[in-house]
Motif scaffolding. Structure first.
Motif, PDB file in Angstrom:
ATOM      1  N   ASN A   1      -3.809   1.578  -1.177  1.00 42.70           N
ATOM      2  CA  ASN A   1      -5.147   0.863  -0.897  1.00 42.70           C
ATOM      3  C   ASN A   1      -4.669   0.120   0.616  1.00 42.70           C
ATOM      4  O   ASN A   1      -4.650  -1.041   0.468  1.00 42.70           O
ATOM      5  CB  ASN A   1      -5.554  -0.115  -1.715  1.00 42.70           C
ATOM      6  CG  ASN A   1      -6.934  -0.512  -1.790  1.00 42.70           C
ATOM      7  OD1 ASN A   1      -7.300  -0.480  -0.604  1.00 42.70           O
ATOM      8  ND2 ASN A   1      -7.338  -0.991  -2.707  1.00 42.70           N
ATOM      9  N   PHE A   2      -4.646   0.870   1.653  1.00 46.50           N
ATOM     10  CA  PHE A   2      -4.412   0.303   2.960  1.00 46.50           C
ATOM     11  C   PHE A   2      -5.775  -0.413   3.449  1.00 46.50           C
ATOM     12  O   PHE A   2      -5.462  -1.543   4.348  1.00 46.50           O
ATOM     13  CB  PHE A   2      -4.280   1.298   4.064  1.00 46.50           C
ATOM     14  CG  PHE A   2      -3.002   1.893   3.965  1.00 46.50           C
ATOM     15  CD1 PHE A   2      -1.749   1.417   4.466  1.00 46.50           C
ATOM     16  CD2 PHE A   2      -2.613   3.020   2.665  1.00 46.50           C
ATOM     17  CE1 PHE A   2      -0.339   1.829   4.313  1.00 46.50           C
ATOM     18  CE2 PHE A   2      -1.476   3.534   2.632  1.00 46.50           C
ATOM     19  CZ  PHE A   2      -0.187   2.972   3.344  1.00 46.50           C
TER      20      PHE A   2
ATOM     21  N   PRO B   1       0.714  -1.199   0.193  1.00 51.19           N
ATOM     22  CA  PRO B   1      -0.109   0.120  -0.014  1.00 51.19           C
ATOM     23  C   PRO B   1       0.770   1.200  -0.177  1.00 51.19           C
ATOM     24  O   PRO B   1       0.283   2.338  -0.211  1.00 51.19           O
ATOM     25  CB  PRO B   1      -0.746  -0.078   1.248  1.00 51.19           C
ATOM     26  CG  PRO B   1       0.075  -0.984   2.146  1.00 51.19           C
ATOM     27  CD  PRO B   1       0.548  -1.944   1.143  1.00 51.19           C
TER      28      PRO B   1
ATOM     29  N   THR C   1      -5.109  -4.122   2.171  1.00 54.49           N
ATOM     30  CA  THR C   1      -4.052  -4.644   2.810  1.00 54.49           C
ATOM     31  C   THR C   1      -4.660  -5.060   4.109  1.00 54.49           C
ATOM     32  O   THR C   1      -4.343  -6.461   4.719  1.00 54.49           O
ATOM     33  CB  THR C   1      -2.806  -3.816   3.170  1.00 54.49           C
ATOM     34  OG1 THR C   1      -2.402  -3.267   1.834  1.00 54.49           O
ATOM     35  CG2 THR C   1      -1.911  -4.390   4.045  1.00 54.49           C
TER      36      THR C   1
ATOM     37  N   THR D   1       0.381   1.283  -3.548  1.00 53.43           N
ATOM     38  CA  THR D   1      -1.133   1.493  -4.164  1.00 53.43           C
ATOM     39  C   THR D   1      -1.863   2.197  -3.406  1.00 53.43           C
ATOM     40  O   THR D   1      -3.021   2.711  -4.028  1.00 53.43           O
ATOM     41  CB  THR D   1      -1.657  -0.015  -3.961  1.00 53.43           C
ATOM     42  OG1 THR D   1      -1.675  -0.131  -2.704  1.00 53.43           O
ATOM     43  CG2 THR D   1      -0.648  -1.315  -4.754  1.00 53.43           C
TER      44      THR D   1
END
Length: 154
Positions: A130-131, A125, A134, A128
């Motif tokens: 996008n935590f 992340p 994850t 990305t």
């Protein structure tokens, strides 16, 4: 005592999230005193720093403490001290095997815990952003890891 080490590249996103999630889930299952969890990175860029704000935000959102998490780099002793060394991607696995030298080390790829997923690596992340994805993977994978530990070691 079962010792689990999560490993990613910088130890500020994926591996500290895994550390916190597994610790939390072990406590919930009444296994907190039996399982010690830590995390490390293969790189040294973030040593001593807290996790990325995206990681801390996800942990807080799900009621999981991020207290005491600080980045560190994996060392030789870790290969002897941990029962499970769990890496986040192929690059981490290659680096770990290189660092381990000739030592026999069982390295588990995190996504092998989630065979139902199409992903074969935990996306980073840090790149990305996008935590939430994850966290979703850590949540499911840590449940599977606790099941595996209970079956194999407890």
């Amino acid at each position: 005592m079962i010792n689990v080490l999560f490993v990613c590249l910088g130890n500020i996103c994926r591996s500290p999230m895994g550390e916190a999630v597994l610790r939390h889930k072990a406590q919930e299952r009444g296994l907190g005193a039996q399982i010690r969890v830590d995390s490390a990175g293969t790189g040294d860029w973030h040593i001593g720093k807290p996790p990325h704000e995206g990681t801390l935000k996800q942990l807080k959102l799900h009621g999981i403490s991020g207290k005491g998490l600080k980045a560190r780099q994996i060392g030789e002793r870790d290969f002897e001290a941990f029962d499970y060394i769990v890496c986040m991607d192929d690059s981490n696995e290659r680096n770990l095997r290189k660092l381990a030298g000739g030592a026999h080390v069982d390295i588990l790829k995190f996504m092998d815990l989630l065979p139902q997923e199409k992903l074969r690596e935990v996306p980073d992340p840090y790149y990305t952003g996008n935590f939430a994805e994850t966290y979703r993977l850590m949540d499911a994978g840590c449940e599977a890891l606790l099941d595996k530990i209970a079956e194999e070691k407890l």
